[in-house]
Design a protein around this motif. Structure first.
Motif, PDB file in Angstrom:
ATOM      1  N   MET A   1       0.772  -1.117   0.083  1.00 17.09           N
ATOM      2  CA  MET A   1       0.043  -0.085   0.076  1.00 17.09           C
ATOM      3  C   MET A   1       0.870   1.349  -0.067  1.00 17.09           C
ATOM      4  N   GLU A   2       0.509   2.505  -0.686  1.00 14.47           N
ATOM      5  CA  GLU A   2       1.143   3.532  -1.006  1.00 14.47           C
ATOM      6  C   GLU A   2       1.031   3.995   0.712  1.00 14.47           C
ATOM      7  N   PRO A   3       2.427   4.854   1.105  1.00 19.34           N
ATOM      8  CA  PRO A   3       2.373   5.408   2.377  1.00 19.34           C
ATOM      9  C   PRO A   3       1.354   6.509   2.192  1.00 19.34           C
ATOM     10  N   THR A   4       0.600   6.664   3.097  1.00 15.39           N
ATOM     11  CA  THR A   4      -0.616   7.501   3.146  1.00 15.39           C
ATOM     12  C   THR A   4      -0.354   8.423   4.422  1.00 15.39           C
ATOM     13  N   TYR A   5       0.046   9.831   4.271  1.00 14.79           N
ATOM     14  CA  TYR A   5       0.106  10.615   5.320  1.00 14.79           C
ATOM     15  C   TYR A   5      -0.141  12.100   4.956  1.00 14.79           C
ATOM     16  N   ALA A   6      -0.309  12.639   6.280  1.00 16.91           N
ATOM     17  CA  ALA A   6      -0.752  14.208   6.133  1.00 16.91           C
ATOM     18  C   ALA A   6       0.322  14.922   7.375  1.00 16.91           C
ATOM     19  N   ASP A   7       1.528  15.538   7.127  1.00 20.32           N
ATOM     20  CA  ASP A   7       2.154  16.129   8.177  1.00 20.32           C
ATOM     21  C   ASP A   7       1.935  17.675   8.088  1.00 20.32           C
ATOM     22  N   PHE A   8       1.315  18.084   9.244  1.00 19.57           N
ATOM     23  CA  PHE A   8       0.833  19.578   9.438  1.00 19.57           C
ATOM     24  C   PHE A   8       1.873  20.325  10.044  1.00 19.57           C
ATOM     25  N   THR A   9       3.026  19.446  10.534  1.00 26.72           N
ATOM     26  CA  THR A   9       3.862  20.504  11.422  1.00 26.72           C
ATOM     27  C   THR A   9       4.854  21.329  10.477  1.00 26.72           C
ATOM     28  N   VAL A  10       4.795  21.183   9.232  1.00 27.39           N
ATOM     29  CA  VAL A  10       5.221  22.218   8.432  1.00 27.39           C
ATOM     30  C   VAL A  10       4.415  23.161   7.412  1.00 27.39           C
ATOM     31  N   SER A  11       4.968  24.279   6.951  1.00 29.46           N
ATOM     32  CA  SER A  11       3.793  24.870   6.113  1.00 29.46           C
ATOM     33  C   SER A  11       4.781  25.236   4.681  1.00 29.46           C
ATOM     34  N   PRO A  12       4.107  24.846   3.695  1.00 32.62           N
ATOM     35  CA  PRO A  12       2.919  23.956   3.376  1.00 32.62           C
ATOM     36  C   PRO A  12       3.026  22.490   4.042  1.00 32.62           C
ATOM     37  N   ALA A  13       1.897  21.935   4.288  1.00 34.41           N
ATOM     38  CA  ALA A  13       1.842  20.806   4.801  1.00 34.41           C
ATOM     39  C   ALA A  13       2.464  19.822   3.830  1.00 34.41           C
ATOM     40  N   ARG A  14       3.064  18.728   4.009  1.00 31.88           N
ATOM     41  CA  ARG A  14       3.409  17.604   3.268  1.00 31.88           C
ATOM     42  C   ARG A  14       2.467  16.472   3.283  1.00 31.88           C
ATOM     43  N   LEU A  15       2.049  15.984   2.120  1.00 34.10           N
ATOM     44  CA  LEU A  15       0.990  15.292   2.024  1.00 34.10           C
ATOM     45  C   LEU A  15       1.320  14.075   0.997  1.00 34.10           C
ATOM     46  N   SER A  16       1.109  12.989   1.359  1.00 34.78           N
ATOM     47  CA  SER A  16       1.493  11.685   0.437  1.00 34.78           C
ATOM     48  C   SER A  16       0.065  10.798   0.232  1.00 34.78           C
ATOM     49  N   ASN A  17      -0.263  10.644  -1.247  1.00 36.90           N
ATOM     50  CA  ASN A  17      -1.188   9.562  -1.415  1.00 36.90           C
ATOM     51  C   ASN A  17      -2.626  10.319  -0.664  1.00 36.90           C
ATOM     52  N   ALA A  18      -2.855  11.444  -0.674  1.00 38.80           N
ATOM     53  CA  ALA A  18      -4.025  11.967  -0.094  1.00 38.80           C
ATOM     54  C   ALA A  18      -4.359  13.426  -0.715  1.00 38.80           C
ATOM     55  N   VAL A  19      -5.479  13.753  -0.560  1.00 26.96           N
ATOM     56  CA  VAL A  19      -6.150  15.127  -0.848  1.00 26.96           C
ATOM     57  C   VAL A  19      -6.710  15.439   0.542  1.00 26.96           C
ATOM     58  N   VAL A  20      -6.469  16.441   0.993  1.00 23.89           N
ATOM     59  CA  VAL A  20      -6.959  17.141   2.386  1.00 23.89           C
ATOM     60  C   VAL A  20      -7.782  18.309   2.265  1.00 23.89           C
ATOM     61  N   ARG A  21      -8.998  18.188   2.700  1.00 23.54           N
ATOM     62  CA  ARG A  21     -10.032  19.302   2.925  1.00 23.54           C
ATOM     63  C   ARG A  21     -10.291  19.752   4.330  1.00 23.54           C
ATOM     64  N   HIS A  22     -10.746  20.793   4.768  1.00 27.78           N
ATOM     65  CA  HIS A  22     -11.170  21.319   5.919  1.00 27.78           C
ATOM     66  C   HIS A  22     -12.170  22.138   6.162  1.00 27.78           C
ATOM     67  N   HIS A  23     -13.070  22.013   7.190  1.00 30.33           N
ATOM     68  CA  HIS A  23     -14.078  22.987   7.527  1.00 30.33           C
ATOM     69  C   HIS A  23     -14.136  23.322   8.785  1.00 30.33           C
ATOM     70  N   ARG A  24     -14.149  24.574   9.176  1.00 27.73           N
ATOM     71  CA  ARG A  24     -13.920  25.109  10.382  1.00 27.73           C
ATOM     72  C   ARG A  24     -12.631  24.725  11.173  1.00 27.73           C
ATOM     73  N   CYS A  25     -11.549  24.850  10.414  1.00 28.69           N
ATOM     74  CA  CYS A  25     -10.282  24.477  10.808  1.00 28.69           C
ATOM     75  C   CYS A  25      -9.387  25.822  10.494  1.00 28.69           C
ATOM     76  N   ALA A 139       3.624   4.572   7.417  1.00 25.88           N
ATOM     77  CA  ALA A 139       3.636   6.061   7.024  1.00 25.88           C
ATOM     78  C   ALA A 139       4.491   6.968   7.978  1.00 25.88           C
ATOM     79  N   ARG A 140       4.510   6.747   9.253  1.00 29.95           N
ATOM     80  CA  ARG A 140       5.434   7.651   9.989  1.00 29.95           C
ATOM     81  C   ARG A 140       6.943   7.505   9.577  1.00 29.95           C
ATOM     82  N   ARG A 141       7.402   6.313   9.088  1.00 29.66           N
ATOM     83  CA  ARG A 141       8.746   6.307   8.404  1.00 29.66           C
ATOM     84  C   ARG A 141       8.879   7.223   7.169  1.00 29.66           C
ATOM     85  N   ALA A 142       7.794   6.926   6.275  1.00 25.10           N
ATOM     86  CA  ALA A 142       7.946   7.438   5.083  1.00 25.10           C
ATOM     87  C   ALA A 142       7.824   9.247   5.290  1.00 25.10           C
ATOM     88  N   MET A 143       6.949   9.481   6.330  1.00 25.26           N
ATOM     89  CA  MET A 143       6.892  11.043   6.824  1.00 25.26           C
ATOM     90  C   MET A 143       8.474  11.553   7.171  1.00 25.26           C
TER      91      MET A 143
END
Length: 517
Positions: A1-25, A139-143
């Motif tokens: 399986m592809e590494p899937t993660y979203a790392d929000f500790t940096v700007s812009p966020a690092r994403l892998s195998n994901a499209v991230v959306r948000h509401h009231r964030c 995912a954590r290792r890939a991140m």
């Protein structure tokens, strides 16, 4: 399986195998704050071969956690997302949630993290990762590996004397340390050759630090810093003095080759003579550098100096492999904790180097589970043409013990062979054979000539393991224009060259992006 993660500790966020959306964030430089009644959605793909298999979700957050619900494709997975550990505002904590594979669809999965509309606190998310149930931590290792590509950190620094109200500008702190650990530093202490000393503690995500410094004249200062720039190596170190070392670790009374070490710590003052690093997982590294003018102290080092040549393996071919689970022979050449598995009690591994190489030692690392799958008896053979083979080393009755145990074997050989074969003739009692990694080493004439020179001594202490002695010999750093061992691309969210490793995944992510845009 592809590494899937979203790392929000940096700007812009690092994403892998994901499209991230948000509401009231609120998207902050070091986290995403999900407010009351807010939702964060991660749309990810799953290969057809993995569809239906259970997954695990790892969520890392900091501070208080309001009532939170997790859904997968509209179905509630848990309505009580709670984290163990200290409830302090600056304490990162992780929670792992099982995601039933039966909820996945042909398009993959839509993960939703929702906070209660009545919540008094916000949920501050640092990262999330989705793994196959049997490969927790991938995912954590890939991140961490991706984060390491932007490992040159420049901090804007201020200082003030004890009792003062106003902060004054101070020289910037430029930091880069690659010591084989994929974890951010939590604390850093150093001493300069002029007697100055400093110690700092970093905020989560490396967004800043607080600390103190004693100058060479004895005056003390309070320090604080804010992350100003983050660069890839070596782009961000132009003109800076980067120290690079080959290293060895002491195991059982003998020295063995270890990870290469790079160190840059420039605080605008004297060169560093001692450095101590503690990371967010509890690991520690301590180094004491030999002054440049000090004479080398000779030391008797038994055996020849070795240099790892695993990267020179152009191809590996196995008699069989478990391709459906991704447990193929190619994994043996990687440093991540993947593995190769064959459904047989005997197996053959053929390694083809890109040049004739006089291998004088090799190391095998056991896999993650089932000790009865460990190799027990084997031969290492060499060949110049891939047809006629010479037996170089024979082992029988070998025992690895703990999982991911690494054992090194040396033998006398000065002949450069292009091909090497590991012929496993028996295992530890199971019906399958598996390994996590294979490494090769050749006698290093340059290293042997300078074996008596030790440019630093210290120790490394990994979490859950005993500390080991560490020493290193300085080697020339790479040219300032580039380093073949490091990625050269800038990492941008949505860049599918890094966010998707297969054409199928890239096509699906492009479709999702087009839909949302």
């Amino acid at each position: 399986m592809e590494p899937t993660y979203a790392d929000f500790t940096v700007s812009p966020a690092r994403l892998s195998n994901a499209v991230v959306r948000h509401h009231r964030c609120a998207v902050a430089p070091t986290h995403v704050a999900v407010g009351a009644g807010g939702t964060l959605k991660a749309d990810f793909t799953v290969p057809e071969a993995d569809r239906g298999a259970d997954l695990t979700l790892s969520v890392t957050a900091v501070g208080p956690v309001p009532p939170t619900t997790v859904l997968l494709n509209g179905k509630v997975v848990t309505e009580d997302l709670s984290f163990a550990g200290d409830a302090g505002r600056d304490a990162p904590r992780e929670l792992v949630v099982a995601l039933p594979g039966a909820l996945l669809t042909e398009d993959g999965g839509l993960l939703e993290i929702r906070t209660s509309a009545d919540a008094d606190d916000v949920l501050r998310l640092l990262s999330l990762g989705i793994d196959a149930a049997g490969d927790s931590g991938a995912a954590r290792r890939a991140m961490a590996a991706r984060a390491a590509a932007r490992s040159v950190l420049a901090f804007a620094v201020e200082q003030r004397t004890p009792g003062a109200d106003r902060w004054q500008p101070a020289p910037r702190l430029l930091l880069h340390m690659d010591c084989g650990e994929h974890a951010d530093p939590a604390q850093l202490s150093w001493r300069g050759t002029d007697g100055s000393e400093a110690s700092v503690a970093f905020r989560a995500g490396m967004g800043g630090f607080h600390g103190h410094r004693r100058a060479a004249d004895g005056n003390t200062f309070e320090l604080r810093g804010t992350l100003a720039e983050r660069h890839t190596y070596p782009d961000g170190v132009a003109g800076a003095a980067v120290r690079q070392f080959t290293t060895e670790e002491s195991h059982g009374g003998s020295w063995r080759p270890a990870d290469r070490l790079r160190v840059l710590l420039d605080d605008g003052g004297a060169a560093v003579e001692r450095l101590e690093r503690r990371d967010v997982r509890g690991g520690a590294v301590s180094l004491a550098f030999r002054p440049a003018a000090a004479p080398a102290l000779p030391e008797a080092v038994p055996g020849a100096a070795l240099r790892e040549v695993t990267r020179d393996v152009a191809e590996v071919e196995a008699s069989d492999e478990f391709a459906a689970a991704g447990e193929t022979a190619d994994n043996l050449l990687r440093s991540s904790r993947s593995k190769w598995l064959v459904h047989d009690e005997e197996a053959r591994l053929d390694f083809a180097f890109d040049r004739p190489t006089a291998v004088a030692a090799y190391a095998l690392t056991a896999a993650n589970d089932f000790p009865d799958r460990d190799p027990r008896d084997w031969e290492l053979q060499g060949s110049t043409d891939g047809s006629r083979w010479t037996v170089l080393d024979v082992r029988s009755g070998e025992h690895f013990g703990r999982r991911f145990a690494r054992k090194e074997y040396s033998f006398a050989n000065s002949t450069p062979y292009r091909f090497y074969r590991l012929l496993i003739t028996d295992n530890a009692g199971g019906t399958e054979i598996q390994l996590s990694r294979v490494q090769f080493f050749e006698a290093d004439a340059a290293a042997a000539a300078t074996a008596a020179v030790c440019d630093f001594v210290g120790f490394r202490h990994r979490p859950g393991q005993d500390p080991v002695a560490l020493r290193g010999t300085a080697v020339p750093g790479p040219p300032q224009g580039g380093d073949a061992e490091e990625p050269t691309e800038k990492i941008l969210p949505g860049d599918l060259r890094d966010a998707a490793r297969s054409l199928d995944t890239a096509a699906r992510l492009m479709g999702k992006l087009a839909q949302y845009l």
